[in-house]
Motif scaffolding. Sequence first.
Motif, PDB file in Angstrom:
ATOM      1  N   GLY A 155       0.807  -1.228   0.000  1.00 35.35           N
ATOM      2  CA  GLY A 155       0.000   0.000   0.000  1.00 35.35           C
ATOM      3  C   GLY A 155       0.830   1.263   0.000  1.00 35.35           C
ATOM      4  N   SER A 156       2.153   1.102  -0.066  1.00 37.14           N
ATOM      5  CA  SER A 156       3.059   2.260  -0.088  1.00 37.14           C
ATOM      6  C   SER A 156       3.477   2.558  -1.520  1.00 37.14           C
ATOM      7  N   PRO A 157       3.064   3.716  -2.067  1.00 37.63           N
ATOM      8  CA  PRO A 157       3.392   4.023  -3.476  1.00 37.63           C
ATOM      9  C   PRO A 157       4.884   4.033  -3.762  1.00 37.63           C
ATOM     10  N   TYR A 158       5.693   4.448  -2.767  1.00 39.40           N
ATOM     11  CA  TYR A 158       7.141   4.520  -2.980  1.00 39.40           C
ATOM     12  C   TYR A 158       7.763   3.128  -2.949  1.00 39.40           C
ATOM     13  N   THR A 159       7.168   2.211  -2.172  1.00 34.97           N
ATOM     14  CA  THR A 159       7.617   0.814  -2.181  1.00 34.97           C
ATOM     15  C   THR A 159       7.401   0.224  -3.560  1.00 34.97           C
ATOM     16  N   TYR A 184       4.411  -2.801  10.022  1.00 30.57           N
ATOM     17  CA  TYR A 184       4.569  -1.790  11.082  1.00 30.57           C
ATOM     18  C   TYR A 184       5.865  -1.038  10.931  1.00 30.57           C
ATOM     19  N   ARG A 185       6.463  -1.098   9.753  1.00 29.17           N
ATOM     20  CA  ARG A 185       7.676  -0.330   9.485  1.00 29.17           C
ATOM     21  C   ARG A 185       8.788  -0.628  10.480  1.00 29.17           C
ATOM     22  N   VAL A 186       8.685  -1.774  11.196  1.00 31.13           N
ATOM     23  CA  VAL A 186       9.757  -2.121  12.128  1.00 31.13           C
ATOM     24  C   VAL A 186      10.608  -3.196  11.460  1.00 31.13           C
ATOM     25  N   VAL A 241      15.370   7.683   9.995  1.00 32.77           N
ATOM     26  CA  VAL A 241      13.979   8.113   9.789  1.00 32.77           C
ATOM     27  C   VAL A 241      13.168   6.886   9.383  1.00 32.77           C
ATOM     28  N   LYS A 242      12.087   6.621  10.127  1.00 30.06           N
ATOM     29  CA  LYS A 242      11.265   5.431   9.825  1.00 30.06           C
ATOM     30  C   LYS A 242      10.386   5.725   8.611  1.00 30.06           C
ATOM     31  N   LEU A 243      10.848   5.339   7.447  1.00 29.86           N
ATOM     32  CA  LEU A 243      10.062   5.562   6.225  1.00 29.86           C
ATOM     33  C   LEU A 243      10.062   4.281   5.401  1.00 29.86           C
ATOM     34  N   LEU A 244       8.984   4.044   4.707  1.00 31.11           N
ATOM     35  CA  LEU A 244       8.931   2.915   3.779  1.00 31.11           C
ATOM     36  C   LEU A 244       8.971   3.448   2.364  1.00 31.11           C
ATOM     37  N   PRO A 245       9.725   2.800   1.436  1.00 37.31           N
ATOM     38  CA  PRO A 245      10.556   1.641   1.680  1.00 37.31           C
ATOM     39  C   PRO A 245      11.865   2.002   2.376  1.00 37.31           C
ATOM     40  N   THR A 246      12.392   1.015   3.077  1.00 38.50           N
ATOM     41  CA  THR A 246      13.751   1.075   3.616  1.00 38.50           C
ATOM     42  C   THR A 246      14.552   0.040   2.840  1.00 38.50           C
ATOM     43  N   VAL A 297      16.738   5.305   3.390  1.00 32.79           N
ATOM     44  CA  VAL A 297      15.372   5.659   3.014  1.00 32.79           C
ATOM     45  C   VAL A 297      15.410   6.785   1.984  1.00 32.79           C
ATOM     46  N   ASP A 298      14.252   7.057   1.347  1.00 31.72           N
ATOM     47  CA  ASP A 298      14.065   8.081   0.329  1.00 31.72           C
ATOM     48  C   ASP A 298      14.462   7.578  -1.066  1.00 31.72           C
ATOM     49  N   SER A 299      13.429   7.226  -1.823  1.00 32.46           N
ATOM     50  CA  SER A 299      13.634   6.529  -3.106  1.00 32.46           C
ATOM     51  C   SER A 299      14.461   7.345  -4.095  1.00 32.46           C
ATOM     52  N   THR A 300      14.332   8.685  -4.058  1.00 35.60           N
ATOM     53  CA  THR A 300      15.039   9.493  -5.064  1.00 35.60           C
ATOM     54  C   THR A 300      16.556   9.360  -4.968  1.00 35.60           C
ATOM     55  N   ALA A 311       5.576  13.657  -9.115  1.00 33.66           N
ATOM     56  CA  ALA A 311       4.829  12.431  -8.793  1.00 33.66           C
ATOM     57  C   ALA A 311       4.978  12.094  -7.312  1.00 33.66           C
ATOM     58  N   ASP A 312       6.202  12.161  -6.798  1.00 37.77           N
ATOM     59  CA  ASP A 312       6.461  11.809  -5.392  1.00 37.77           C
ATOM     60  C   ASP A 312       5.808  12.770  -4.409  1.00 37.77           C
ATOM     61  N   GLU A 313       5.744  14.072  -4.769  1.00 39.31           N
ATOM     62  CA  GLU A 313       5.352  15.072  -3.780  1.00 39.31           C
ATOM     63  C   GLU A 313       4.002  15.730  -4.045  1.00 39.31           C
ATOM     64  N   TRP A 314       3.518  15.734  -5.343  1.00 31.38           N
ATOM     65  CA  TRP A 314       2.178  16.281  -5.585  1.00 31.38           C
ATOM     66  C   TRP A 314       1.170  15.151  -5.812  1.00 31.38           C
ATOM     67  N   GLU A 374      -7.559  11.913  10.263  1.00 30.94           N
ATOM     68  CA  GLU A 374      -7.209  13.139  10.996  1.00 30.94           C
ATOM     69  C   GLU A 374      -5.906  13.755  10.486  1.00 30.94           C
ATOM     70  N   ARG A 375      -5.166  12.979   9.635  1.00 35.02           N
ATOM     71  CA  ARG A 375      -3.907  13.527   9.095  1.00 35.02           C
ATOM     72  C   ARG A 375      -4.095  14.112   7.689  1.00 35.02           C
ATOM     73  N   LEU A 376      -5.327  14.138   7.175  1.00 38.67           N
ATOM     74  CA  LEU A 376      -5.551  14.651   5.817  1.00 38.67           C
ATOM     75  C   LEU A 376      -5.006  16.080   5.666  1.00 38.67           C
ATOM     76  N   PRO A 421       8.877  20.789   5.784  1.00 34.62           N
ATOM     77  CA  PRO A 421      10.338  21.016   5.606  1.00 34.62           C
ATOM     78  C   PRO A 421      10.962  20.172   4.493  1.00 34.62           C
ATOM     79  N   TYR A 422      10.572  18.898   4.370  1.00 29.19           N
ATOM     80  CA  TYR A 422      11.183  18.034   3.345  1.00 29.19           C
ATOM     81  C   TYR A 422      10.995  18.640   1.945  1.00 29.19           C
ATOM     82  N   GLN A 423       9.836  19.290   1.720  1.00 28.34           N
ATOM     83  CA  GLN A 423       9.579  19.829   0.379  1.00 28.34           C
ATOM     84  C   GLN A 423      10.304  21.158   0.128  1.00 28.34           C
TER      85      GLN A 423
END
Length: 341
Positions: free
Chosen positions: A12-16, A37-39, A49-54, A68-71, A104-107, A156-158, A303-305
């Motif tokens: 379900g992770s687009p970057y994975t 659970y990203r563990v 930084v706990k991000l998927l994919p790792t 982490v960070d596909s780019t 694609a990654d950010e918008w 709630e994070r929308l 900040p990342y953007q």
Amino acid sequence: MPQRLELMGVPGSPYTRKMLALLRYRHIPYSVIWAGYRVPPEGYPRPKVKLLPTVFFPETDGSLTPAVDSTPIIRRLEKDYAGRAALPVDPELQFYCDLIEDYADEWLTKPMFHYRWYHAPDRANAGPMIAYWSVNTSPRQDAEAFSDQITKTQFERLYVVGSNEVTARTIEDSYIRFLRILDVLLQIRGYVLGARPSAADFAIYGQLTQLGVIEPTSAAIMARDFPRVRAWVDLVEDLSGLKSNGAEWFSPEEARAALGPLLSEIGRVYIPFLLANAAAAERSDGSLSAEIDGRTWTQPTFPYQVKCLEALRNSVASLPESPKQAVAAVLALAGCAGLSL
Ligand SMILES: N[C@@H](CCC(=O)N[C@@H](CS)C(=O)NCC(=O)O)C(=O)O
């Protein structure tokens, strides 16, 4: 035998999905660790930084280094593994690849997150999917409890991606315009930058594996109105058999002609967002407010953007003189002048 690269992620992770499709195309041997659970599993180092994919890179001493960070990972893989490159050699095309991958990654990930959690039918679909992607053998009761919890959290994070009653139309219109533009662009040679796939294609594909397959509302729009794009998503899933010999990138001239509509779409929504985000960060404002597509866009400063904008500006600035002038003209035409300082 080169040690297999290990990647931890979820379907379900687009970057994975972006990374897995790229590894298949590039014939880079890999193993995927489905970890909801990203563990990381026992014995695996934890990324800062706990991000998927790792991705776990094997070191000569047998240890593993998590990344982490596909780019930046894609750019490291271009150096580590020869052949079937996913980045064009031509500096002008490489810039278009950087820009479209970042869009694609950010918008595109904004419509992806919006369509997953904004509308009730999509929320009702996503919660259980995430529960069973995480622990597929989970007893129904536990899965339902996890689904309710993650649905509440993500709903709630929308606001974090800027999705709300005012921007919903801006987000959904940008998704549909993008599909229309991609449908025309793919007809030319099959991929965004020519007759072979690039990092930009895998970034777009990653988001569309969710928008076009998982989220009922956005998937219905793609299947009904853009079946070519829907089919393309399945093709890019596994391009390991694609013969790259002779399959060429666009020439810079062909790219300028073919990419006009897509670059204008990026200039219409993503660049105004990036500039407003950087300005808010500059003022140390916790949130940004901008006019995007004729409507107010408000969200927390990201900040990342800010780094994404810097990276794109560096990508323009580091172009050799003649492509730089050509790109500056193309960016001005597309409403992306804010990228060339
Ligand atoms: N820029 C990163 C983005 C990775 C990312 O945001 N992954 C999501 C899953 S799709 C994640 O781990 N999010 C952490 C969270 O939701 O807290 C990349 O391209 O790999």
